[in-house]
Design an enzyme around this catalytic site. Structure first.
Site, PDB file in Angstrom:
ATOM      1  N   HIS A   1      25.320 -15.442  20.903  1.00  0.00           N
ATOM      2  CA  HIS A   1      26.585 -14.880  21.410  1.00  0.00           C
ATOM      3  C   HIS A   1      27.394 -15.995  22.054  1.00  0.00           C
ATOM      4  O   HIS A   1      26.865 -17.071  22.346  1.00  0.00           O
ATOM      5  CB  HIS A   1      26.318 -13.785  22.448  1.00  0.00           C
ATOM      6  CG  HIS A   1      25.491 -12.641  21.964  1.00  0.00           C
ATOM      7  ND1 HIS A   1      26.014 -11.618  21.213  1.00  0.00           N
ATOM      8  CD2 HIS A   1      24.164 -12.357  22.121  1.00  0.00           C
ATOM      9  CE1 HIS A   1      25.044 -10.746  20.932  1.00  0.00           C
ATOM     10  NE2 HIS A   1      23.908 -11.166  21.469  1.00  0.00           N
TER      11      HIS A   1
ATOM     12  N   ASP B   1      35.060 -15.865  23.777  1.00  0.00           N
ATOM     13  CA  ASP B   1      36.405 -16.372  23.493  1.00  0.00           C
ATOM     14  C   ASP B   1      37.344 -15.708  24.498  1.00  0.00           C
ATOM     15  O   ASP B   1      37.567 -14.500  24.437  1.00  0.00           O
ATOM     16  CB  ASP B   1      36.777 -16.008  22.046  1.00  0.00           C
ATOM     17  CG  ASP B   1      38.264 -16.225  21.719  1.00  0.00           C
ATOM     18  OD1 ASP B   1      39.050 -16.573  22.620  1.00  0.00           O
ATOM     19  OD2 ASP B   1      38.638 -16.004  20.556  1.00  0.00           O
TER      20      ASP B   1
ATOM     21  N   HIS C   1      40.947 -15.081  25.734  1.00  0.00           N
ATOM     22  CA  HIS C   1      42.342 -15.228  25.314  1.00  0.00           C
ATOM     23  C   HIS C   1      43.178 -15.886  26.419  1.00  0.00           C
ATOM     24  O   HIS C   1      44.280 -16.340  26.166  1.00  0.00           O
ATOM     25  CB  HIS C   1      42.936 -13.875  24.939  1.00  0.00           C
ATOM     26  CG  HIS C   1      42.380 -13.325  23.651  1.00  0.00           C
ATOM     27  ND1 HIS C   1      42.893 -12.211  23.041  1.00  0.00           N
ATOM     28  CD2 HIS C   1      41.351 -13.749  22.870  1.00  0.00           C
ATOM     29  CE1 HIS C   1      42.213 -11.963  21.924  1.00  0.00           C
ATOM     30  NE2 HIS C   1      41.265 -12.874  21.803  1.00  0.00           N
TER      31      HIS C   1
ATOM     32  N   HIS D   1      36.242 -11.777  24.338  1.00  0.00           N
ATOM     33  CA  HIS D   1      35.322 -11.129  23.401  1.00  0.00           C
ATOM     34  C   HIS D   1      34.332 -12.131  22.837  1.00  0.00           C
ATOM     35  O   HIS D   1      34.551 -13.340  22.904  1.00  0.00           O
ATOM     36  CB  HIS D   1      36.087 -10.418  22.272  1.00  0.00           C
ATOM     37  CG  HIS D   1      36.877 -11.334  21.387  1.00  0.00           C
ATOM     38  ND1 HIS D   1      36.333 -11.934  20.266  1.00  0.00           N
ATOM     39  CD2 HIS D   1      38.159 -11.742  21.446  1.00  0.00           C
ATOM     40  CE1 HIS D   1      37.262 -12.676  19.677  1.00  0.00           C
ATOM     41  NE2 HIS D   1      38.378 -12.593  20.377  1.00  0.00           N
ATOM     42  N   CYS D   2      33.272 -11.632  22.278  1.00  0.00           N
ATOM     43  CA  CYS D   2      32.282 -12.481  21.622  1.00  0.00           C
ATOM     44  C   CYS D   2      32.820 -12.857  20.239  1.00  0.00           C
ATOM     45  O   CYS D   2      33.521 -12.076  19.604  1.00  0.00           O
ATOM     46  CB  CYS D   2      30.961 -11.727  21.500  1.00  0.00           C
ATOM     47  SG  CYS D   2      29.608 -12.772  20.920  1.00  0.00           S
TER      48      CYS D   2
ATOM     49  N   HIS E   1      30.281  -8.051  16.299  1.00  0.00           N
ATOM     50  CA  HIS E   1      29.973  -8.144  17.731  1.00  0.00           C
ATOM     51  C   HIS E   1      31.043  -7.445  18.575  1.00  0.00           C
ATOM     52  O   HIS E   1      30.735  -6.833  19.593  1.00  0.00           O
ATOM     53  CB  HIS E   1      29.823  -9.613  18.163  1.00  0.00           C
ATOM     54  CG  HIS E   1      28.493 -10.194  17.773  1.00  0.00           C
ATOM     55  ND1 HIS E   1      27.656 -10.819  18.669  1.00  0.00           N
ATOM     56  CD2 HIS E   1      27.848 -10.220  16.583  1.00  0.00           C
ATOM     57  CE1 HIS E   1      26.551 -11.226  18.045  1.00  0.00           C
ATOM     58  NE2 HIS E   1      26.658 -10.879  16.760  1.00  0.00           N
TER      59      HIS E   1
ATOM     60  N   MET F   1      31.283  -5.941  22.429  1.00  0.00           N
ATOM     61  CA  MET F   1      31.451  -7.196  23.169  1.00  0.00           C
ATOM     62  C   MET F   1      32.908  -7.597  23.405  1.00  0.00           C
ATOM     63  O   MET F   1      33.429  -8.523  22.774  1.00  0.00           O
ATOM     64  CB  MET F   1      30.688  -8.318  22.476  1.00  0.00           C
ATOM     65  CG  MET F   1      29.195  -8.065  22.513  1.00  0.00           C
ATOM     66  SD  MET F   1      28.219  -9.515  22.101  1.00  0.00           S
ATOM     67  CE  MET F   1      28.135 -10.329  23.688  1.00  0.00           C
TER      68      MET F   1
ATOM     69  N   HIS G   1      48.855   6.938  27.048  1.00  0.00           N
ATOM     70  CA  HIS G   1      49.828   7.910  27.570  1.00  0.00           C
ATOM     71  C   HIS G   1      49.139   8.679  28.691  1.00  0.00           C
ATOM     72  O   HIS G   1      47.964   9.017  28.584  1.00  0.00           O
ATOM     73  CB  HIS G   1      50.246   8.859  26.425  1.00  0.00           C
ATOM     74  CG  HIS G   1      51.088  10.006  26.871  1.00  0.00           C
ATOM     75  ND1 HIS G   1      52.459   9.915  26.955  1.00  0.00           N
ATOM     76  CD2 HIS G   1      50.763  11.261  27.264  1.00  0.00           C
ATOM     77  CE1 HIS G   1      52.941  11.084  27.375  1.00  0.00           C
ATOM     78  NE2 HIS G   1      51.933  11.910  27.572  1.00  0.00           N
TER      79      HIS G   1
ATOM     80  N   GLU H   1      56.903   6.423  28.743  1.00  0.00           N
ATOM     81  CA  GLU H   1      56.124   7.631  28.455  1.00  0.00           C
ATOM     82  C   GLU H   1      54.813   7.267  27.752  1.00  0.00           C
ATOM     83  O   GLU H   1      53.786   7.872  27.994  1.00  0.00           O
ATOM     84  CB  GLU H   1      56.933   8.608  27.605  1.00  0.00           C
ATOM     85  CG  GLU H   1      57.367   8.050  26.258  1.00  0.00           C
ATOM     86  CD  GLU H   1      58.117   9.058  25.403  1.00  0.00           C
ATOM     87  OE1 GLU H   1      59.214   8.710  24.945  1.00  0.00           O
ATOM     88  OE2 GLU H   1      57.607  10.162  25.174  1.00  0.00           O
ATOM     89  N   THR H   2      54.872   6.297  26.863  1.00  0.00           N
ATOM     90  CA  THR H   2      53.713   5.830  26.108  1.00  0.00           C
ATOM     91  C   THR H   2      53.898   4.341  25.922  1.00  0.00           C
ATOM     92  O   THR H   2      55.033   3.888  25.775  1.00  0.00           O
ATOM     93  CB  THR H   2      53.656   6.531  24.731  1.00  0.00           C
ATOM     94  OG1 THR H   2      53.534   7.947  24.935  1.00  0.00           O
ATOM     95  CG2 THR H   2      52.480   6.063  23.879  1.00  0.00           C
TER      96      THR H   2
ATOM     97  N   HIS I   1      47.677   8.247  22.495  1.00  0.00           N
ATOM     98  CA  HIS I   1      48.553   9.308  21.989  1.00  0.00           C
ATOM     99  C   HIS I   1      48.655   9.352  20.465  1.00  0.00           C
ATOM    100  O   HIS I   1      49.572   9.946  19.901  1.00  0.00           O
ATOM    101  CB  HIS I   1      49.939   9.253  22.639  1.00  0.00           C
ATOM    102  CG  HIS I   1      50.580  10.606  22.770  1.00  0.00           C
ATOM    103  ND1 HIS I   1      51.028  11.337  21.683  1.00  0.00           N
ATOM    104  CD2 HIS I   1      50.807  11.382  23.852  1.00  0.00           C
ATOM    105  CE1 HIS I   1      51.534  12.479  22.109  1.00  0.00           C
ATOM    106  NE2 HIS I   1      51.409  12.548  23.418  1.00  0.00           N
TER     107      HIS I   1
HETATM  108 CU   LIG Z   1      27.973 -11.470  20.547  1.00  0.00          CU
END
Ligand SMILES: [Cu+2]
Length: 360
Positions: A113, A116, A118, A153-154, A163, A168, A273, A297-298, A324
């Site tokens: 594993h 990453d 962002h 995330h992985c 994954h 993950m 929502h 609203e959304t 929604h």
């Molecule tokens: Cu992983």
């Protein structure tokens, strides 16, 4: 002229190396803080406005591969998780801080594993530098040089989507040092913060249409990828399970309280929502140096991102907070509840006449 060139190049190199060394030394000499992560939907205690200068914030996450029940019918997922929860815990730092994460992959696990971020810059968001086999751990430091809610995330080579849809992903929130602000620069504060991670899941079925249960991750792999490739999720859930945030597990708030809802989806688009409420201020893309939008609203969360919505509750009751796309919410599971206590305001809403037979 030609003789000058190498000198200039050398000078430029020296300059950039010195710059590099200076910033590395800077991080090495900054104050350090160790944060203990908590399981979602809760977020670890943190300052909204930074009271001091940049620091190095240390976090540790342990990867847990385990079978998890994902609905009320006992359907199971061979899950892979950061720290045992779906989503992984939310980390909070301030812009200009350094994040120092130790990622532990116990030898009881079967898979390699990594993570990453962002929010990070370079080396696949850190995935290249954190790749850990079972029995290994690695520590990554990166500078949180931009504010916002960001997915992590992985991303192991050759099996990234598996994954991610096995659990993950999570969120890091990098707050501006001076805290959140409206477009006029007025400070925005929250009384509570909840973190919601939405997951699209792909559980294979047997010949009779019954969800399959697998003994191991490896055993689940082939069938799961086959379902994934059809892009039709069997379940879409908040925080790892249908009902993880409903009924007794509902989020809570009081009338007059301002709640920050962080919503991540690492793989697929969604549209949160709040039924009976709004997003007073919404950073739909989650990036706090852009002005938030008012009275939504959304809002739309792009797959691979995390957004944030701020709302001050004005009425008591049980609010549904959902995706929604109502089929995804009601049929597949992407819904939660927020139970709000307080006094009803007749001015905002009043039942003038209860339902009764239409007069003849
Ligand atoms: Cu992983």
């Amino acid at each position: 002229m030609n003789a000058l060139r190498p000198t200039l190049l050398a000078a430029a190199l020296m300059f950039s190396m010195a710059g590099g060394l200076a910033s590395a030394q800077n991080a090495d000499t900054l104050p350090r803080a160790k944060v203990t992560l908590v399981a979602p939907p809760m977020v670890h205690p943190h300052e909204q406005v930074a009271k001091s200068g940049p620091k190095v914030v240390e976090f540790t996450m342990t990867i847990e591969e385990k079978k998890m029940v994902i609905d009320g019918k006992g359907t199971t997922l061979q899950a892979m998780t950061f720290n045992g929860s779906m989503p992984g815990p939310t980390m909070v730092v301030h812009e200009g801080d350094y994040v120092e994460l130790t990622l532990v992959n116990p030898k009881t696990n079967a898979m390699p594993h990594n993570v990453d971020f962002h929010a990070a810059t370079g080396a696949l968001g850190g995935a290249k530098l954190t790749n850990v086999n079972p029995g290994e751990q690695a520590t990554l430091r990166f500078k949180a040089d931009r504010a916002g809610t960001f997915v992590y995330h992985c991303a192991p080579e050759g099996m990234v989507p598996w994954h991610v849809v096995a659990g993950m992903s999570g969120t890091i929130m990098v707050l501006p040092r001076e805290g959140l602000k409206d477009p006029q620069g007025k400070s925005l504060k929250y009384d509570r913060v909840y973190t919601i991670g939405e997951f699209d899941l792909y559980i294979p079925k047997d010949a009779n249409g019954k969800y399959k249960d697998y003994a191991t991750l490896a055993e689940s792999y082939g069938d799961t990828v086959e379902v994934m490739r059809k892009l039709t999720p069997s379940h879409i859930v908040f925080n790892g399970k249908v009902g993880a945030l409903t009924g007794e597990n509902a989020l809570t708030a009081k009338v007059g309280e301002t709640v920050l809802l962080i919503h991540s989806q690492a793989n697929r688009d969604t549209r949160p929502h709040l039924i009976g409420g709004h997003g007073d201020w919404v950073w739909e893309t989650g990036k706090f140096n852009n002005p938030p939008e008012k009275d939504l609203e959304t809002w739309f969360i792009r797959g691979g991102s995390a957004g944030a919505a701020l709302y001050t509750f004005k009425q008591p009751g049980v609010y549904a907070y959902l995706n929604h796309n109502l089929i995804e919410a009601f049929e597949l599971g992407a819904a939660g509840h927020i139970k709000v206590e307080g006094k009803w305001n007749d001015d905002l809403m009043k039942q003038i006449k209860a339902p009764s037979p239409i007069p003849q």
